[in-house]
Every structure is written in C-alpha cells, then in structure tokens.
Design an enzyme around this catalytic site. Structure first.
Site, PDB file in Angstrom:
ATOM      1  N   LYS A  39      11.876  -8.017   1.494  1.00 29.47           N
ATOM      2  CA  LYS A  39      10.928  -8.716   0.614  1.00 29.47           C
ATOM      3  C   LYS A  39       9.725  -7.800   0.445  1.00 29.47           C
ATOM      4  CE  LYS A  39       7.570 -10.953   0.074  1.00 29.47           C
ATOM      5  NZ  LYS A  39       6.441 -10.616  -0.838  1.00 29.47           N
ATOM      6  N   GLY A  61       2.133  -5.475   7.662  1.00 25.49           N
ATOM      7  CA  GLY A  61       1.103  -6.151   6.872  1.00 25.49           C
ATOM      8  C   GLY A  61      -0.071  -6.509   7.745  1.00 25.49           C
ATOM      9  N   GLU A  90       4.009  -4.267  12.504  1.00 26.32           N
ATOM     10  CA  GLU A  90       3.200  -3.082  12.169  1.00 26.32           C
ATOM     11  C   GLU A  90       1.997  -3.611  11.398  1.00 26.32           C
ATOM     12  OE1 GLU A  90       3.754   0.103  12.847  1.00 26.32           O
ATOM     13  OE2 GLU A  90       5.875   0.284  13.342  1.00 26.32           O
ATOM     14  N   ASN A  96       0.805  -1.228   0.000  1.00 26.85           N
ATOM     15  CA  ASN A  96       0.000   0.000   0.000  1.00 26.85           C
ATOM     16  C   ASN A  96       0.840   1.281   0.000  1.00 26.85           C
ATOM     17  OD1 ASN A  96       0.745  -0.544   2.627  1.00 26.85           O
ATOM     18  ND2 ASN A  96      -1.195   0.102   3.522  1.00 26.85           N
ATOM     19  N   CYS A 103      -3.180   1.549   6.528  1.00 26.47           N
ATOM     20  CA  CYS A 103      -3.369   0.867   7.817  1.00 26.47           C
ATOM     21  C   CYS A 103      -4.022   1.793   8.830  1.00 26.47           C
ATOM     22  CB  CYS A 103      -2.038   0.367   8.335  1.00 26.47           C
ATOM     23  SG  CYS A 103      -0.789   1.655   8.418  1.00 26.47           S
ATOM     24  N   GLU A 113     -10.984  -4.601   8.987  1.00 25.96           N
ATOM     25  CA  GLU A 113     -10.409  -3.696   8.006  1.00 25.96           C
ATOM     26  C   GLU A 113     -11.066  -3.952   6.654  1.00 25.96           C
ATOM     27  OE1 GLU A 113      -6.140  -4.531   8.084  1.00 25.96           O
ATOM     28  OE2 GLU A 113      -5.895  -2.363   8.141  1.00 25.96           O
TER      29      GLU A 113
HETATM   30  P1  NAP Z   1      -0.291  -9.152   4.005  1.00 19.13           P
HETATM   31  O1  NAP Z   1      -1.048 -10.090   3.171  1.00 19.13           O
HETATM   32  O2  NAP Z   1      -0.099  -9.457   5.436  1.00 19.13           O
HETATM   33  O3  NAP Z   1       1.094  -8.930   3.280  1.00 19.13           O
HETATM   34  C1  NAP Z   1       2.103  -8.097   3.804  1.00 19.13           C
HETATM   35  C2  NAP Z   1       3.440  -8.606   3.347  1.00 19.13           C
HETATM   36  O4  NAP Z   1       3.636  -9.927   3.855  1.00 19.13           O
HETATM   37  C3  NAP Z   1       3.590  -8.723   1.832  1.00 19.13           C
HETATM   38  O5  NAP Z   1       4.932  -8.461   1.473  1.00 19.13           O
HETATM   39  C4  NAP Z   1       3.246 -10.168   1.609  1.00 19.13           C
HETATM   40  O6  NAP Z   1       3.765 -10.630   0.393  1.00 19.13           O
HETATM   41  C5  NAP Z   1       3.899 -10.819   2.794  1.00 19.13           C
HETATM   42  N1  NAP Z   1       3.393 -12.134   3.167  1.00 19.13           N
HETATM   43  C6  NAP Z   1       2.185 -12.675   2.927  1.00 19.13           C
HETATM   44  N2  NAP Z   1       2.118 -13.923   3.430  1.00 19.13           N
HETATM   45  C7  NAP Z   1       3.318 -14.177   4.010  1.00 19.13           C
HETATM   46  C8  NAP Z   1       3.881 -15.284   4.709  1.00 19.13           C
HETATM   47  N3  NAP Z   1       3.194 -16.404   4.919  1.00 19.13           N
HETATM   48  N4  NAP Z   1       5.133 -15.170   5.183  1.00 19.13           N
HETATM   49  C9  NAP Z   1       5.839 -14.053   5.002  1.00 19.13           C
HETATM   50  N5  NAP Z   1       5.379 -12.977   4.332  1.00 19.13           N
HETATM   51  C10 NAP Z   1       4.125 -13.031   3.844  1.00 19.13           C
HETATM   52  O7  NAP Z   1      -0.934  -7.709   3.978  1.00 19.13           O
HETATM   53  P2  NAP Z   1      -1.456  -6.946   2.726  1.00 19.13           P
HETATM   54  O8  NAP Z   1      -2.875  -7.326   2.530  1.00 19.13           O
HETATM   55  O9  NAP Z   1      -0.522  -7.047   1.591  1.00 19.13           O
HETATM   56  O10 NAP Z   1      -1.334  -5.458   3.274  1.00 19.13           O
HETATM   57  C11 NAP Z   1      -2.359  -4.839   3.913  1.00 19.13           C
HETATM   58  C12 NAP Z   1      -2.274  -5.042   5.411  1.00 19.13           C
HETATM   59  O11 NAP Z   1      -1.111  -4.434   5.898  1.00 19.13           O
HETATM   60  C13 NAP Z   1      -3.405  -4.377   6.139  1.00 19.13           C
HETATM   61  O12 NAP Z   1      -3.830  -5.179   7.197  1.00 19.13           O
HETATM   62  C14 NAP Z   1      -2.774  -3.105   6.641  1.00 19.13           C
HETATM   63  O13 NAP Z   1      -3.433  -2.524   7.724  1.00 19.13           O
HETATM   64  C15 NAP Z   1      -1.423  -3.572   6.983  1.00 19.13           C
HETATM   65  N6  NAP Z   1      -0.506  -2.442   7.019  1.00 19.13           N
HETATM   66  C16 NAP Z   1      -0.037  -2.019   8.231  1.00 19.13           C
HETATM   67  C17 NAP Z   1       0.793  -0.916   8.291  1.00 19.13           C
HETATM   68  C18 NAP Z   1       1.317  -0.408   9.586  1.00 19.13           C
HETATM   69  O14 NAP Z   1       2.259   0.349   9.574  1.00 19.13           O
HETATM   70  N7  NAP Z   1       0.789  -0.774  10.733  1.00 19.13           N
HETATM   71  C19 NAP Z   1       1.157  -0.257   7.120  1.00 19.13           C
HETATM   72  C20 NAP Z   1       0.656  -0.718   5.924  1.00 19.13           C
HETATM   73  C21 NAP Z   1      -0.159  -1.817   5.884  1.00 19.13           C
HETATM   74  P3  NAP Z   1       2.830 -10.716  -0.930  1.00 19.13           P
HETATM   75  O15 NAP Z   1       1.965  -9.504  -0.939  1.00 19.13           O
HETATM   76  O16 NAP Z   1       3.822 -10.738  -2.014  1.00 19.13           O
HETATM   77  O17 NAP Z   1       2.031 -11.961  -0.797  1.00 19.13           O
END
Ligand code: NAP
Ligand code: MG
Length: 478
Positions: free
Chosen positions: A172, A225, A247, A149, A281, A380
């Site tokens: 990554k 994430g 985070e 994002n 987020c 969310e």
């Molecule tokens: P996500 O599915 O958790 O993915 C985040 C990252 O983790 C991506 O690089 C993803 O790679 C990787 N990932 C996925 N499965 C994994 C696994 N089993 N092992 C290791 N890494 C893995 O989250 P998203 O849907 O992409 O992002 C949105 C989420 O992030 C929301 O919940 C948002 O609130 C949160 N977020 C939090 C913050 C904060 O600062 N608190 C900031 C931004 C976003 P791939 O995408 O390549 O699968």
C-alpha cells in the site's frame, strides 16, 4: 492509472472511487488513482496467498527467484527515464533526486537478487544421536506500507528484501506517491514474476492502509512512516500476533566538534537537511556544535543556506517543493514559532521568482539557539529546516544528542578517532556516521531505529532475517 495491480493485472477498485494526484510543483491535478478499500486489500491478500503457499512463487528455487529479481532490476534501469519522470512529477523531486531514486530501486533489486540463494541456516551441536538444523523460511505473505517521501527507494528496500526471502507481497503506497510503484509492478509481471507475487493496492492510509494492517491473511507487516501511525499498525497487528517492522521518524543530530574538518563537514551538513526538501526520515535536522566554533559553523552553514534556490522539480534546483499544502503549512508553523521561542533565524534560501504560486515551496532555513526541549529540537519538521544549538563538551553532546524520543541516525564530526568511536557508542541510534553522513547510506547498510524511530532492520543482508522465520528441525538418527 486508476487501477490496483493484483495477480499481474491492472484491476479496477471495488468501489470505483478515485483520488486526484497533484503535482507538488504547481499544485495541479494531473492523474487519478484508485481509492482502495478493505475488499481490494482482501483480493490482493488472496492473490498473494495463492502465490506463497505452495503456489508458483513459493515453488521457485532461490536461484530462479534471484534471477527474476535481477531481471526486474534491469527492467527498471531500461525504464529509468520513464520512472524518474513519473517520480519527479508525482513527488516534486528535483531531476537529480528523482534519477537517484530510480537508480537506487534498481540497485535494491540487484542486491537482493544476489542474496536469494545465500540465506542459509545452521546445524546445532546437540545430544548424541540427534541432528539439529535450522531453516530460514519466508513468513508467507508480507504487507508493506510505504510513505511518499522516497516511494521507489523504500519499495526497493522493503519489498526487495521480502521477495528475496521468498514472501509474496501486498503493498500500500502513500496516496501521494503511487505512480512509479504501479509501473514497477507491471515491469515485474513483464519480466516473468508469477501471478500474485507482487500486488499493489492504492488508496488512503486510513482506509486501504488500515485495512492492510487489519487484514486477515498477512503474516508480517513492514511499515515505514510516522511514529503516530506506527503505533496504530503495531496495535492492529498485535491482535493477530503478526510481527511488524517499524521504520519511523527521526530527529537526527549532526555533532560537530571544534577539531572537525569544517570544509568537509559543512557541505555535507547542508545537504543532509535539504535533500528531498528535508522530507527525509534520516535528515540531519539538528546541528549540535561545540561552543568554541559555534558561530563559525553557523556562519559557514548560513552562507550556503542563503545561496540555495528553491523551485519546480523540473528546474532541478537545490530544493524542490514539499509534497502537499498541509506539509508546507506544517513547516511554516514551525518557522512562525521561532521568534517567540528565543531562537533566531540565521539564514534562509530563496524561492525562484517564476515558481508557480500554487506550488508547495518552503525556504531552507537555519535557526540558531534552539533550546534542547523546544519543538524545533524535538519534533520532526519534515522540511528544509535546520535547528542549531551549542554544546560544552563530549558529555554534553551525548546528552543533547539523546534528548529526543527518536534514535535513527547520527553524524559525528571530529578528527579525534577515539572520540568519534566513543560518541558512536554513546549515541542512541540505529546508524552513526563519523566524518560523513548518508541518509541511511548505501543499500548494503542495515537501517532502522531505536526508541520511537522504530524497530527491526531493513536494507543489507540483515533485512532478510526480519523477512524470514527460523524453523528448527530435530532429527533422532540414533
Ligand atoms: P504516515 O502518515 O505515517 O504515512 C505513512 C504510510 O502509512 C502512508 O502509506 C500512509 O498512507 C499510511 N497510513 C496512514 N495512516 C494509516 C493507518 N491508519 N493505517 C495504515 N496505514 C496508514 O507518514 P507520512 O507523513 O506519510 O511520512 C512521513 C513519515 O515517515 C515521517 O515521520 C518520516 O520520518 C517517516 N519515514 C521513516 C522512514 C524510515 O525509514 N525510518 C523513511 C521514510 C519516512 P497515506 O499517505 O495514503 O495516508
Ligand atoms: Mg503525488
């Protein structure tokens, strides 16, 4: 760019497999990236280790490390156009947002450049005849898993802080958003970062990401994430007793009291849910309004939402596309549940007529009378959907604000200073904004969550403590 970036070089993936990169504005493939795996992560970790433990990166004086970070900041600004254009296409960010992100990543490296030589320990009064001192030392090799994002911004805050503290990094990025980060890594090499200080492996989360979480040879993991994947990361890291920073997500409330300056509050409230198409987020995704002004606030927010235009990123409208098709399905799923839940749609923006049919566009939507325990109020959405609900008094506002599993950011709108502070203390979240709201706020502000929004802090000077370990040295001098 179908390569990883390891040891200051573009390196082909060990499998040769690639992943298509889509433009969210039209749904079309415009590039490919390498599909990284455990072997690629291993190579990156070896490169980082060589830089970290007695290697060139670890031998740099903090002053010199800071100068390199500063040079990288300047290089990013010198390539601002190229970077924001990459980010706009890769992530579907409207021009203004893409430009702001490219500026922010430069600012992170500028901020952390200045911090490199200011991370100092203490001396501790102890038994006579002894001197005790503490040192902040880098973990060694830090792993960074970045979401799609805000790739540049989150890379800046996470990797910037880790490098400043003296760690070598393995990154990554999300497979949906790698291009700008690969380019920034090249810039780092060009300005003189030693080999192995900054390595990037692209690929899927469940493959390259999981491999990073499982990898031997990483001393700390910073994960940004979802809460679901955060649990997986923490479990993997716990097996090797590797510390993690999580985070995670949020369901951040905007809490509006009857005495608030609504002219100031309303535009900020709307922006806090439409910024980055709601894929933030810290989006202000719940609107809690004191009952006596509830309808008035709904009308004012609704009027603005109705005027919003959604379309391709390059048109630089109010809202761009979502990142991919299943994110759009997710948002539409929430919207489909509104009528049967007893809530009501108050206002929706519109998608411009010439928007490509295959783009991932969602209409900004204001939904009122959402019950406190409904999925729309608790989960969310990660889209431009604002869930509104009334509250009776201060205690009720606190109860509702704290009624989700998340605790990332909160906004409080009131002209009563005492109440603003009372609310700030009572709401369980990592940041509180009174009479303003920033999605995380400036680079200087420590950021992170409580509850399922995670733990540890990034941004600000505070991040450097998380990216370091304290060593205590006791000397008997007699
Ligand atoms: P996500 O599915 O958790 O993915 C985040 C990252 O983790 C991506 O690089 C993803 O790679 C990787 N990932 C996925 N499965 C994994 C696994 N089993 N092992 C290791 N890494 C893995 O989250 P998203 O849907 O992409 O992002 C949105 C989420 O992030 C929301 O919940 C948002 O609130 C949160 N977020 C939090 C913050 C904060 O600062 N608190 C900031 C931004 C976003 P791939 O995408 O390549 O699968
Ligand atoms: Mg993309």
């Amino acid at each position: 760019m179908t390569t990883h970036f390891i040891n200051n070089q573009r390196v082909a993936g060990s499998s040769g497999d690639t992943i298509a990169v889509l433009d969210p504005s039209d749904g079309q493939t415009f590039a490919h990236i390498a599909r990284g795996n455990a072997e690629d992560i291993r190579r990156a970790a070896v490169a980082a280790r060589a830089a970290a433990d007695g290697g060139a990166w670890s031998r740099l004086a903090p002053l010199e490390r800071g100068r390199l970070l500063h040079k990288l900041s300047e290089a990013i600004l010198a390539h601002h156009d190229e970077l924001w254009q990459l980010e706009m296409r890769d992530c579907g960010k409207p021009v203004k947002q893409a430009k702001a992100d490219a500026t922010a990543v430069a600012r992170y490296f500028e901020y952390y450049a200045g911090a490199c030589d200011k991370l100092h320990g203490e001396t501790i009064p102890y038994t006579p005849g002894y001197a005790v001192m503490t040192f902040y030392e880098p973990h060694g090799v830090t792993g960074h898993i970045i979401p799609w994002n805000y790739p540049m911004q989150i890379f800046g805050r996470s990797v910037g802080g880790a490098l400043a503290a003296g760690n070598a990094c393995v990154v990554k990025p999300a497979e949906d958003a790698c291009l700008s980060l690969l380019r920034i890594a090249e810039l780092a090499a060009e300005v003189g970062f030693p080999e192995g200080a900054l390595n990037i492996v692209t690929g899927y989360g469940h493959e390259a990401g999981q491999a990073l979480a499982d990898a031997a040879g990483l001393d700390h993991i910073s994960f940004t994430g979802s809460a679901r994947v955060g649990t997986i990361i923490a479990q993997s890291a716990a097996k090797r007793h590797v510390p993690v920073t999580l985070e995670l997500g949020g369901k951040s409330p905007q809490i509006v009291f009857a005495d608030a300056n609504l002219d100031e509050a309303v535009p900020v409230i709307v922006n806090a849910i439409i910024q980055n198409a709601g894929q933030t987020c810290s989006a202000g995704s719940r609107l809690l309004v004191e009952a006596s002004v509830y309808e008035r606030v709904l009308a004012a927010v609704g009027e603005r939402i109705r005027a919003l235009k959604v379309g391709p990123a390059a048109m630089d409208l109010d809202v761009g596309p979502l990142i991919r098709a299943n994110q759009l399905d997710r948002v539409n799923g929430f919207l489909a549940s509104v009528s049967e839940s007893g809530a009501r749609v108050v206002a929706q923006g519109s998608i411009v007529v010439n928007a490509p049919a295959a783009g991932f566009f969602a209409k900004p939507t204001l939904i009122a009378d959402v019950s406190v325990d409904a999925p729309l109020a608790c989960d969310e959405v990660f889209g431009p959907v604002l869930a509104a609900m009334p509250f009776k008094d201060e205690a009720d506002a606190v109860r509702i604000a704290n009624a989700t599993e998340y605790g990332l950011v909160a906004g409080v709108w009131t002209e009563n200073g005492g109440r603003g502070l009372r609310m700030a203390r009572a709401v369980k979240s990592g940041q509180v904004f009174i009479n303003n709201y920033g999605a995380g706020g400036g680079v200087e502000l420590p950021f992170g969550g409580v509850k399922s929004s995670g733990y540890g802090r990034e941004k600000g000077f505070e991040a450097l403590y998380g990216f370091s370990v304290m060593k205590t040295v006791v000397v008997k001098h007699g």
